[in-house]
Design a protein around this motif. Structure first.
Motif, PDB file in Angstrom:
ATOM      1  N   ASP A  82       2.224   1.478   1.338  1.00 31.46           N
ATOM      2  CA  ASP A  82       0.998   0.677   1.352  1.00 31.46           C
ATOM      3  C   ASP A  82       0.173   1.044   0.121  1.00 31.46           C
ATOM      4  N   HIS A  83      -0.006   0.068  -0.792  1.00 30.66           N
ATOM      5  CA  HIS A  83      -0.799   0.362  -1.994  1.00 30.66           C
ATOM      6  C   HIS A  83      -2.288   0.114  -1.801  1.00 30.66           C
ATOM      7  N   GLN A  84      -2.674  -0.412  -0.630  1.00 32.30           N
ATOM      8  CA  GLN A  84      -4.091  -0.624  -0.287  1.00 32.30           C
ATOM      9  C   GLN A  84      -4.817  -1.510  -1.299  1.00 32.30           C
ATOM     10  N   ASN A  85      -4.044  -2.290  -2.060  1.00 29.05           N
ATOM     11  CA  ASN A  85      -4.597  -3.185  -3.084  1.00 29.05           C
ATOM     12  C   ASN A  85      -5.336  -2.430  -4.195  1.00 29.05           C
ATOM     13  N   LYS A  86      -4.934  -1.182  -4.432  1.00 33.31           N
ATOM     14  CA  LYS A  86      -5.562  -0.345  -5.443  1.00 33.31           C
ATOM     15  C   LYS A  86      -4.509   0.113  -6.451  1.00 33.31           C
ATOM     16  N   PRO A  87      -4.694  -0.186  -7.731  1.00 32.54           N
ATOM     17  CA  PRO A  87      -3.708   0.206  -8.735  1.00 32.54           C
ATOM     18  C   PRO A  87      -3.441   1.702  -8.785  1.00 32.54           C
ATOM     19  N   ASP A  88      -4.477   2.537  -8.602  1.00 36.91           N
ATOM     20  CA  ASP A  88      -4.246   3.984  -8.664  1.00 36.91           C
ATOM     21  C   ASP A  88      -3.413   4.465  -7.482  1.00 36.91           C
ATOM     22  N   VAL A  89      -3.663   3.884  -6.308  1.00 34.48           N
ATOM     23  CA  VAL A  89      -2.877   4.253  -5.131  1.00 34.48           C
ATOM     24  C   VAL A  89      -1.432   3.803  -5.300  1.00 34.48           C
ATOM     25  N   GLY A  90      -1.247   2.546  -5.732  1.00 26.26           N
ATOM     26  CA  GLY A  90       0.101   2.033  -5.943  1.00 26.26           C
ATOM     27  C   GLY A  90       0.858   2.837  -6.987  1.00 26.26           C
ATOM     28  N   SER A  91       0.181   3.215  -8.059  1.00 23.94           N
ATOM     29  CA  SER A  91       0.817   3.999  -9.115  1.00 23.94           C
ATOM     30  C   SER A  91       1.243   5.364  -8.605  1.00 23.94           C
ATOM     31  N   ALA A  92       0.400   5.991  -7.789  1.00 24.19           N
ATOM     32  CA  ALA A  92       0.738   7.309  -7.243  1.00 24.19           C
ATOM     33  C   ALA A  92       1.969   7.222  -6.334  1.00 24.19           C
ATOM     34  N   VAL A  93       2.026   6.169  -5.509  1.00 24.78           N
ATOM     35  CA  VAL A  93       3.180   5.989  -4.625  1.00 24.78           C
ATOM     36  C   VAL A  93       4.455   5.818  -5.441  1.00 24.78           C
ATOM     37  N   VAL A  94       4.392   4.972  -6.459  1.00 27.76           N
ATOM     38  CA  VAL A  94       5.588   4.683  -7.254  1.00 27.76           C
ATOM     39  C   VAL A  94       6.034   5.905  -8.052  1.00 27.76           C
ATOM     40  N   ASN A  95       5.099   6.634  -8.621  1.00 23.79           N
ATOM     41  CA  ASN A  95       5.478   7.850  -9.340  1.00 23.79           C
ATOM     42  C   ASN A  95       6.167   8.857  -8.418  1.00 23.79           C
ATOM     43  N   ARG A  96       5.646   8.987  -7.212  1.00 23.13           N
ATOM     44  CA  ARG A  96       6.291   9.895  -6.249  1.00 23.13           C
ATOM     45  C   ARG A  96       7.669   9.380  -5.869  1.00 23.13           C
ATOM     46  N   TRP A  97       7.758   8.082  -5.600  1.00 21.00           N
ATOM     47  CA  TRP A  97       9.051   7.495  -5.237  1.00 21.00           C
ATOM     48  C   TRP A  97      10.100   7.773  -6.311  1.00 21.00           C
ATOM     49  N   ILE A  98       9.736   7.562  -7.558  1.00 23.02           N
ATOM     50  CA  ILE A  98      10.708   7.717  -8.645  1.00 23.02           C
ATOM     51  C   ILE A  98      11.009   9.189  -8.916  1.00 23.02           C
ATOM     52  N   ASP A  99       9.971  10.017  -9.042  1.00 25.06           N
ATOM     53  CA  ASP A  99      10.150  11.394  -9.464  1.00 25.06           C
ATOM     54  C   ASP A  99      10.710  12.300  -8.372  1.00 25.06           C
ATOM     55  N   VAL A 100      10.333  12.016  -7.129  1.00 28.29           N
ATOM     56  CA  VAL A 100      10.705  12.906  -6.028  1.00 28.29           C
ATOM     57  C   VAL A 100      11.779  12.302  -5.131  1.00 28.29           C
ATOM     58  N   GLU A 101      11.615  11.011  -4.809  1.00 32.74           N
ATOM     59  CA  GLU A 101      12.500  10.393  -3.813  1.00 32.74           C
ATOM     60  C   GLU A 101      13.620   9.568  -4.427  1.00 32.74           C
ATOM     61  N   GLN A 102      13.656   9.480  -5.746  1.00 26.90           N
ATOM     62  CA  GLN A 102      14.730   8.804  -6.472  1.00 26.90           C
ATOM     63  C   GLN A 102      14.906   7.335  -6.044  1.00 26.90           C
ATOM     64  N   VAL A 103      13.789   6.651  -5.898  1.00 23.94           N
ATOM     65  CA  VAL A 103      13.825   5.217  -5.616  1.00 23.94           C
ATOM     66  C   VAL A 103      14.296   4.480  -6.864  1.00 23.94           C
ATOM     67  N   ASP A 104      15.182   3.516  -6.677  1.00 25.89           N
ATOM     68  CA  ASP A 104      15.814   2.832  -7.809  1.00 25.89           C
ATOM     69  C   ASP A 104      15.099   1.561  -8.248  1.00 25.89           C
ATOM     70  N   THR A 105      14.480   0.856  -7.315  1.00 23.05           N
ATOM     71  CA  THR A 105      13.781  -0.383  -7.673  1.00 23.05           C
ATOM     72  C   THR A 105      12.602  -0.596  -6.737  1.00 23.05           C
ATOM     73  N   ILE A 106      11.564  -1.260  -7.243  1.00 25.31           N
ATOM     74  CA  ILE A 106      10.362  -1.546  -6.464  1.00 25.31           C
ATOM     75  C   ILE A 106      10.253  -3.053  -6.316  1.00 25.31           C
ATOM     76  N   VAL A 107       9.990  -3.533  -5.088  1.00 23.15           N
ATOM     77  CA  VAL A 107       9.927  -4.968  -4.846  1.00 23.15           C
ATOM     78  C   VAL A 107       8.628  -5.348  -4.126  1.00 23.15           C
ATOM     79  N   ASP A 108       8.353  -6.639  -4.136  1.00 29.17           N
ATOM     80  CA  ASP A 108       7.239  -7.342  -3.481  1.00 29.17           C
ATOM     81  C   ASP A 108       5.986  -7.320  -4.344  1.00 29.17           C
ATOM     82  N   LEU A 109       5.085  -6.350  -4.190  1.00 35.05           N
ATOM     83  CA  LEU A 109       3.951  -6.125  -5.101  1.00 35.05           C
ATOM     84  C   LEU A 109       2.877  -7.214  -5.117  1.00 35.05           C
TER      85      LEU A 109
END
Length: 409
Positions: A82-109
């Motif tokens: 949930d990015h809560q419609n906030k760019p900083d929140v969404g960016s933090a989620v995606v950085n964690r997904w990529i750096d820690v959880e090895q997420v390969d692609t992000i969809v919807d947005l």
């Protein structure tokens, strides 16, 4: 990407992406960590939850199941955030997904400011970004990326579908959400209206998640306009249309143009107040046998018919997985290139094509909200007015600001 261009991107999205460093070059190889992980990032509980939210996660899960749960012999997993419609929140989620959880692609947005922030992370960290519910046409315009793909619709297409047909009915006044999506939708629609010979009388901008539209609607009424272009989305659109009826705005002769609406918005407003509104859609559940069959499967899980964004999430993930198979790797740029080579043919789009700028080109549909007496069953809300061919629905490459587009298009 130059330092100057990056600064422009950051200024446009109104946020600073932290913790991002350029990704080292990757070579094409089989599934990188033995798992393909897809992140569904959207508004899970706020004003855009109905048009995206948990429904988009369900659509993503359906896509993986229908594909067989594996690609190149490796499992496929869906995670959601949930990015809560906030760019900083969404960016933090995606950085964690990529750096820690090895997420390969992000969809919807949904929420274009978040979409553009995530686009920049994907560019720097070499992760594929596939936008379905986010709308700014700048995503495949001046902020385009080799690993950014825009699937379902954009503000240019909405302007062509809804703005142009109503251009001559009188001066326009825009009621615009004050963030990237609203700005782009107003800009693209105003251009479409004036290009078709119409006029713009003025406009006003409101905060995202606004509840009281009375003062804005009264400004529109006193402007001399004949059409109020509602350049917002989700609960903001629902509230604005309901209040326009409550305050007698529509009874006074002003026409509403819902520039970005979903079937869930019509459901929330009700046919009595929404009847007659034109909507530009990339998908409607009752278009044909294929759309009905898939939508009824979706309804069994979600208890609501799918929005175009939710259907687009499913379609884009199926195409993504096909591209991994064809490329023989999940490396982002290799998969993106293959997504651009392969045609899109499913219940969502026929003869669809992902262009070099990342725009998936397909037909759009102009639909009108039915009168209450015309509806035959629950969710039977819309009737098809016309189909816009894909090559007319989206901005031509000859007008593109995307630096990936070949010179001379």
């Amino acid at each position: 990407m130059s330092r100057k261009h990056r600064a422009i991107v950051m200024a446009a999205i109104g946020t600073i992406v932290v913790g991002v460093s350029p990704a080292s070059a990757q070579t094409a190889e089989p599934i990188s960590d033995g798992l393909v992980k897809i992140g569904v990032l959207n508004d899970q509980s706020g004003i855009y939850a109905d048009m995206a939210g948990p429904g988009s996660t369900i659509a993503a899960q359906m896509a993986v199941e229908d594909f067989g749960g594996k690609v190149l012999g490796k499992p496929v997993e869906i995670v959601s955030g949930d990015h809560q419609n906030k760019p900083d929140v969404g960016s933090a989620v995606v950085n964690r997904w990529i750096d820690v959880e090895q997420v390969d692609t992000i969809v919807d947005l949904p929420t274009s400011s978040v979409m553009l922030a995530v686009q920049e992370i994907g560019r720097q960290k070499n992760r594929l970004i596939i936008a379905s519910t986010g709308g700014s046409s700048d995503f495949t315009g001046k902020f385009c990326s080799p690993v950014g793909i825009h699937w379902t619709y954009d503000t240019y297409g909405l302007a062509v579908g809804t703005g142009q047909p109503l251009a001559s009915r009188g001066p326009w006044f825009f009621l615009t959400a004050d963030y990237a999506f609203g700005h782009a939708l107003e800009r693209d629609t105003a251009h479409a209206v004036t290009k078709a010979g119409g006029k713009v009388a003025g406009g006003v901008r409101h905060p995202q998640g606004n509840h009281d539209f009375s003062s804005f609607l009264l400004q529109a009424q006193s402007s001399g306009a004949k059409i109020i272009g509602i350049a917002n989305s989700g609960a903001d659109t629902v509230n604005a249309i309901k209040q326009a009826h409550e305050f007698g705005i529509t009874a006074s002769g002003l026409q509403l143009a819902g520039l970005y609406m979903h079937i869930t918005d019509v459901h929330a407003i009700g046919l009595k107040q929404a009847q007659g509104l034109l909507m530009t859609q990339a998908f409607y559940w009752d278009l044909n046998d294929e759309t009905r069959a898939w939508s009824k499967r979706f309804y069994e899980r979600h208890k609501a018919m799918p929005t175009m964004g939710q259907a687009g999430v499913y379609s884009s993930i199926i195409h993504y997985l096909k591209a991994i198979e064809a490329a023989g790797t999940d490396e982002a740029q290799a998969v993106a290139r293959k997504m651009k080579e392969l045609p899109v043919n499913d219940f969502f789009a026929k003869s669809g094509k992902v262009r070099e700028d990342g725009r998936m080109v397909h037909d759009l549909y102009v639909l009108e909200v039915k009168k209450p007496e015309e509806s035959r069953e629950p969710w039977d809300y819309l009737k098809l007015i016309r189909t816009i061919p894909g090559d007319e629905a989206f901005r031509p490459l000859s007008e593109s600001e995307c630096p990936l587009v070949s010179v001379g298009q």
